[in-house]
Design a protein around this motif. Structure first.
Motif, PDB file in Angstrom:
ATOM      1  N   GLU A  89       0.816  -1.229   0.008  1.00  0.00           N
ATOM      2  CA  GLU A  89      -0.046  -0.093  -0.053  1.00  0.00           C
ATOM      3  C   GLU A  89       0.965   1.289   0.077  1.00  0.00           C
ATOM      4  O   GLU A  89       1.962   1.368   0.747  1.00  0.00           O
ATOM      5  CB  GLU A  89      -1.082   0.025   1.208  1.00  0.00           C
ATOM      6  N   PHE A 131       1.150   5.501   0.252  1.00  0.00           N
ATOM      7  CA  PHE A 131       0.525   6.657   0.941  1.00  0.00           C
ATOM      8  C   PHE A 131       1.304   7.901   0.480  1.00  0.00           C
ATOM      9  O   PHE A 131       2.482   7.988   0.453  1.00  0.00           O
ATOM     10  CB  PHE A 131       0.581   6.505   2.474  1.00  0.00           C
ATOM     11  N   GLY A 160      -2.952  10.882   2.642  1.00  0.00           N
ATOM     12  CA  GLY A 160      -4.001  10.380   1.723  1.00  0.00           C
ATOM     13  C   GLY A 160      -4.282   9.072   2.187  1.00  0.00           C
ATOM     14  O   GLY A 160      -3.702   8.675   3.028  1.00  0.00           O
ATOM     15  N   SER A 161      -5.480   8.578   1.543  1.00  0.00           N
ATOM     16  CA  SER A 161      -6.194   7.065   2.000  1.00  0.00           C
ATOM     17  C   SER A 161      -5.302   6.285   1.420  1.00  0.00           C
ATOM     18  O   SER A 161      -5.739   5.128   1.964  1.00  0.00           O
ATOM     19  CB  SER A 161      -7.803   7.504   1.389  1.00  0.00           C
ATOM     20  N   GLY A 162      -4.392   6.308   0.699  1.00  0.00           N
ATOM     21  CA  GLY A 162      -3.503   4.901   0.388  1.00  0.00           C
ATOM     22  C   GLY A 162      -4.283   4.462  -1.068  1.00  0.00           C
ATOM     23  O   GLY A 162      -5.371   4.774  -1.343  1.00  0.00           O
TER      24      GLY A 162
END
Lengths: 115, 114
Positions: free
Chosen positions: A88, A90, A106-108
């Motif tokens: 993931e 970010f 950010g939300s990723g």
């Protein structure tokens, strides 16, 4: 207040494909920009950072990002992804010059690389 | 040099129980942070500290308390655990000056409230 948008929530690529992950921010002042990566079950690790100077920043593992001030963007790129890049990602901004003291994330984007 | 160390790594709590998540760093960093990470939500700042004896609220402080009695330690306390506090908690630190240094993160604490 500042915000960070990562529009791609999940990206699936085959090995050797090129990668570009979008990151846009909203903040009118000076910003510092970061990309962090989180491998499964691990903590966040810094991929690259921009504080000033050349807007094209090179990081670890072949990643790079370009700061385009006029577009409020800091997109992450890699010419050829590997299965081990599954993680993931970010994007984060820090307000003010030369400091990462206050970060907004950010939300990723979850990247899955298929072998 | 251990960096940022968090304990425990995993914990299951019952609703209404209390617990303290520990965070310590050995880099002599002034600034320390607690984030929570929920799926699809990125990291949200709970509390932060700019030095021993000084703490301040972040974006999502409700239900949590912190203290900073030493430079090294920044514990996060949940007084009355609620299911909404099920999350992964990360501690981070930074020297705090204008040194172009990024935040360093711990390995996280995965907390489930049942």
């Amino acid at each position: 207040a500042q915000s960070v948008s990562q529009h791609n929530h999940h990206v699936i690529l085959s090995e050797a494909a090129s990668l570009e992950l979008g990151c846009n921010y909203s903040y009118g002042g000076t910003v510092n920009l970061f990309w962090y990566v989180q491998y499964p079950g691990q903590h966040l690790q810094l991929l690259l950072k921009y504080f000033s100077g050349d807007p094209l920043v090179k990081g670890i593992k072949g990643f790079e990002a370009e700061f385009i001030k006029s577009k409020f963007s800091f997109n992450l790129r890699k010419p050829s992804v590997q299965w081990s890049d599954t993680a993931e990602y970010f994007c984060a901004i820090g307000r003010g010059s030369g400091s990462a003291r206050q970060l907004t994330f950010g939300s990723g984007t979850q990247l899955t690389v298929l072998p | 040099n251990a960096g940022v160390t968090q304990t425990p790594k995993f914990r299951i709590l019952k609703i209404g129980q209390s617990m303290t998540l520990q965070c310590t760093q050995d880099m002599n960093h002034n600034y320390m942070y607690w984030y929570r990470q929920d799926p699809g939500m990125g990291l949200k700042l709970i509390y932060y500290s700019v030095g021993a004896g000084i703490t301040d609220k972040g974006e999502v402080p409700n239900g949590y308390n912190v203290s900073r009695s030493t430079t090294e330690d920044f514990p996060l306390r949940l007084e009355l655990a609620a299911p909404s506090q099920t999350s992964v908690y990360f501690c981070a630190s930074i020297r705090g000056d204008y040194s172009n240094q990024p935040q360093h993160f711990g390995d996280g604490t995965r907390l489930s409230i049942l």
